[in-house]
Design a protein around this motif. Structure first.
Motif: not given
Ligand code: 3HC
Length: 310
Positions: A176, A187, A191, A194, A236, A240, A245, A249, A252, A260
């Motif tokens: 990273s 990343q 993806d 996850w 998370v 971040q 990420s 989407p 939060h 989270w």
């Protein structure tokens, strides 16, 4: 139950569990307790030996000698974890052959996460941080399991899983902070891994037929959703913080709960892969069947030697 003393024995057994005592192989235990443990421990052992395959594919393609040595050590650890756990299951009366035959004939489960392909070197890093990270949360819980041999196996395994997670996390951190291509590689690997990592914790508690009995008898001391939430709350912000990420989407931070929260797991995919229709299910079983066949001569030689030694 035709055993007139069953209720008394069950009450004594549950009192022992409540006192935090460990149940040992020679102790009285309900048949359902034994069956649950054979189910969980044998599947856990299967997960370890199948879990060697995704990363094993990258040993010959490691970017340098250090990474090769670390990956070799990790994959060898997984083999050892499998032996530990098959031994723990054997203390409950099931034979090694029964467990291996069930796996090779496609009758036994193993963690569905290993039915996904490792498409790049950074997948080794993501598996270390995410998959072994999830396994540690689950296995740290199992170290408190009421069955002695399983809880003791977990103590040794968790120590080694800590190394597995750290080596993966270190690589993701490095990539990273590396070139744009390295950051993108990290990343893309996150993806890919996850959602399969989130699936490792199992279905929601409300859809988990085994959890109530496992919690009642102290085999599990925390539920699937509790552990998954702990994983989210750690990973998370960690991901971040690296400028990376998670592929959700809707993810939060919920101020009200302090947790989270993201979107639902694709439970159709979860059950589809468990039932055998994942990208690598057939390939994983074929690899295990070949390894078993290739090792036949070793087993036969060891048996012949043992017989000759009387
Ligand atoms: N993959 C495959 N099957 C799964 C699954 C998954 N991720 N999650 C759940 N299932 C299966 C269960 O085995 C059960 O099927 P069964 O009754 O035929 O065995 C069914 O789905 C319903 O799930 P439940 O929640 O009722 O089952 P459990 O209460 O047993 O919870 C579990 C599932 C959390 C996986 C639990 O069995 C468990 O903690 N097992 C021991 C730990 C383990 O196996 N971890 C695998 C980690 S891989 C590993 O450690 C390698 C490391 O190097 C990364």
């Amino acid at each position: 139950m035709d055993d007139p003393t069953y209720d008394t024995r069950l009450a004594e057994f549950e009192t022992r569990i409540a006192r935090g005592e460990k149940i040992e192989p020679g102790d009285w235990m309900p048949d359902a307790y034994r069956k649950q443990l054979i189910r969980m421990i044998s599947q856990h052992a299967n997960s370890e030996v199948v879990g060697m395959l995704p990363e094993g594919a990258w040993i010959t393609r490691a970017p340098n000698l250090r990474r090769k040595m670390v990956l070799l050590a990790k994959v060898q650890d997984e083999a050892g974890h499998g032996q530990y756990l098959y031994h723990a299951a054997e203390t409950l009366g099931i034979s090694r052959d029964e467990m291996i035959d069930a796996l090779l004939e496609g009758r036994a489960k193993y963690a569905s996460v290993f039915n996904y392909p490792t498409l790049g070197w950074a997948d080794v890093a993501a598996i270390g941080w995410l998959v072994d990270g999830a396994a540690i949360m689950n296995q740290t819980m199992l170290a408190h399991c009421s069955y002695g041999p399983y809880s003791r196996a977990m103590v040794r395994i968790c120590a080694e899983e800590g190394f597995h997670k750290k080596q993966g996390q270190e690589m993701i951190i490095r990539y990273s902070q590396g070139t744009p291509a390295q950051k993108q590689m990290a990343q893309e690997a996150i993806d890919r891994w996850w959602w399969p990592a989130l699936m490792m914790f199992g279905p929601h508690d409300s859809d988990s037929p085994n959890t109530p009995q496992l919690m009642r008898w102290g085999i599990k001391t925390r539920t699937n959703d509790e552990l998954r939430q702990e994983f989210l709350d750690e990973l998370v912000p960690g991901i971040q913080a690296l400028g990376l990420s998670v592929p959700d989407p809707e993810m939060h931070y919920d101020e009200a709960t302090g947790h989270w929260v993201g979107r639902e797991i694709d439970w159709d995919e979860f059950w589809r892969v468990i039932k055998g229709d994942g990208p690598m299910n057939a390939s994983r079983l074929a690899a295990r069947r070949k390894a078993h066949e290739d090792g036949r001569w070793v087993r036969e030689a060891a048996a012949a030697y043992a017989q000759a030694m009387g």
